[in-house]
Design an enzyme around this catalytic site. Structure first.
Site, short mmCIF file in Angstrom:
data_model
loop_
_atom_site.label_atom_id
_atom_site.label_comp_id
_atom_site.label_asym_id
_atom_site.label_seq_id
_atom_site.Cartn_x
_atom_site.Cartn_y
_atom_site.Cartn_z
NE ARG A 151 -52.37 -98.96 7.88
CZ ARG A 151 -51.52 -98.79 6.78
NH1 ARG A 151 -50.99 -97.66 6.78
NH2 ARG A 151 -51.00 -99.76 6.20
NE ARG A 184 -52.16 -88.89 9.28
CZ ARG A 184 -50.75 -89.58 8.86
NH1 ARG A 184 -50.98 -90.67 9.47
NH2 ARG A 184 -49.84 -88.94 8.30
CD GLU A 235 -45.63 -92.97 2.88
OE1 GLU A 235 -45.28 -92.17 3.92
OE2 GLU A 235 -46.02 -94.41 3.32
CB SER A 251 -44.39 -97.60 1.95
OG SER A 251 -43.57 -97.44 2.85
NE ARG A 291 -52.62 -91.39 2.27
CZ ARG A 291 -52.01 -91.37 3.19
NH1 ARG A 291 -50.67 -91.59 2.81
NH2 ARG A 291 -52.20 -91.54 4.47
#
Length: 428
Positions: free
Chosen positions: A263, A278, A352, A355, A393
């Site tokens: 990403r 991130r 988070e 998802s 993460r």
RNA sequence: GGAGAGGUGGCUGAGCGGCUGAAAGCGACGGUUUGCUAAACCGUUGAACGGUUUAUAACCGUUCCCCGGGUUCGAAUCCCGGCCUCUCCGCCA
């Protein structure tokens, strides 16, 4: 993957008000009135052109049997028809692009039980699971732990690859792989079919899954080859059966895929800069379901994939909460989305980690992903997906929550078999 | 990187420019036969859009043989461009 319709135009005609509402609460621009206006005009023109074609066809049939003089006549009248046809076709060609791009903007209508809200601050907590650990010493954050135990090397990652890059080192790398193998095995035990997908994919795969248009800035792209680097295995796995017609009896298809995810994180400068929250590259185990065009079944499967991920977190002993994502935080194609947020002491909040999205036939339409139902009718499938585990993460939560006063980290029990029986991470 | 071949229905695979929405086979569905299963036999079987209609039924029309242009009165069939796939050689792992 030629079918680029978001929602069926018939559905849009009949549900214009709902779509306007969806566009408003999702904060996604979409001029429904303009779309319907264009649609009506196009339908009219298409009818005209159809009539002309009928005449042309009739004339063409006559011609092979006609006498030479008659032929001349027919050809002359045909020329007129062709002129009119060309005229209308030109008008159609002018209107089509605007129509298509408006159609692409039409958002999926959120489920009734999705809270209306402006952004992620208005997501609604559904439940909290697991007690948050109280420390009787001053806990370190994952960066400090990573440094002390030689699990993580951010500076050298940055040296080689720029900001948001890192190395997992020693037991850090082992822990990462352990988490992944645990998650894969967990899902395989639950009957999910394992996949290792290609992550560099064609543009239509990105379009088909809904990441394009709109996500251009988030995805890496190989310009020379005109290929995109997918940010999640959801992309190739959901597109696996694109342009195919499946048998209803084979549905739902349940997949668990492991891939590295890339990403760009453009536009996030200054956000979550500390540590490995991130980052540009990570590994993720993803669950993807391709099911029947049946809302009730989709709802049940949505709960199932949510439960799978909760099962993983519970097995790892991590406290988390489940969020019902509000309209303003939903993507264009999503009907409903659950986020799972896992407690991260250094953030002093839940972050988070998962998802879970439900699309109905939104992606399937764009992917031309269909099946034949019990009446022999061809239907678009429904698709869903959810994170199983994303690492590193999740290592933030594991390292910080399992740390000990002496600076070591206890290995969660379920991971030990994947770490050669190691019980504690010590400096090595 | 160099050279060549090809893209047709759920699948495989035919297809002289009008009679081909498309042969044949497989699959699927319906039926006959059968102690059960299998086999055999008969039949049906593409999609989208528009119109008629109470109708997702039936009927009529239009479009679709990778996509887009062109030639022609007429194109799955001829020509050009694009996209995709495959084979051989080279290169690399």
């Amino acid at each position: 993957m030629r079918c680029m319709v978001m929602l069926d135009i018939k559905f849009i005609r009949e549900n214009a008000e709902k779509i306007k509402w969806a566009s408003q609460v999702k904060k996604i621009e979409c001029d429904v009135d303009k779309l319907l206006e264009l649609d009506a005009a196009l339908v009219k023109l298409r009818q005209e052109i159809q009539n002309i074609q009928t005449e042309k066809n009739a004339a063409g049939k006559k011609i092979s049997k006609a006498s030479p003089e008659e032929k001349k006549q027919i050809i002359e009248s045909m020329a007129q028809l062709k002129n009119r046809e060309k005229d209308i076709q030109t008008q159609l060609d002018e209107m089509e692009p605007a129509y298509q791009s408006l159609l692409l903007q039409v958002p999926q209508i959120p489920s009734e039980d999705v809270p209306v809200g402006k952004d992620d601050t208005e997501n609604v907590e559904i439940r909290k699971v697991g007690a948050i650990r109280e420390f009787d010493f001053t806990p370190l954050d994952h960066v400090e732990l990573g440094q002390k135990l030689n699990l993580l090397d951010i500076p050298r990652g940055v040296k080689l690859a720029g900001a948001r890059s890192y190395f997992l080192t020693g037991n850090g790398a082992l822990l990462h792989w352990a988490v992944i193998r645990f998650a894969v095995d967990f899902m395989v035990k639950r009957g999910y079919f394992p996949m290792y997908p290609p992550m560099i994919v064609r543009e239509q795969v990105m379009r088909g899954t809904g990441y394009l248009p709109g996500g251009e800035e988030q995805a890496y792209m190989c310009e020379r080859d005109n290929l995109y680097v997918a940010g999640t295995a959801e992309v190739p796995v959901t597109a696996y059966f694109s342009d195919e017609i499946l048998n209803q009896a084979d549905l739902p298809k349940k997949f668990v895929a492991l891939s590295t995810c890339f990403r760009r994180e453009a536009g996030t400068y200054g956000k979550d800069t500390a540590g490995i929250y991130r980052i540009h590259q990570f590994d993720k185990v993803e669950q993807v379901i391709v099911g029947r065009n049946d809302e009730q079944q989709s709802i049940e499967l949505h709960e199932e994939i949510l439960a799978n991920s909760e099962g993983i977190l519970q097995a790892l002993g991590l406290p988390y909460r489940v969020m019902n994502v509000c309209t303003g935080d939903l993507g264009r194609g999503q009907v409903k989305k659950y986020d799972i947020e896992t407690w991260m002491p250094s953030r002093n909040s839940y972050g988070e980690t998962h998802s879970a999205s439900r699309f109905y036939d939104f992606q399937a339409r764009r992917l031309n992903l269909r099946y034949r139902d019990e009446n022999g009718k061809i239907q678009f499938c429904h698709t869903l997906n959810n994170t199983v585990i994303a690492s590193p993460r999740v290592l933030i939560a594991i390292l910080e929550l399992y740390q000990n006063a002496d600076g070591t980290v206890t290995v969660p029990e379920v991971l030990r078999p994947y770490m050669g029986g190691m019980e504690t991470l010590k400096r090595r």
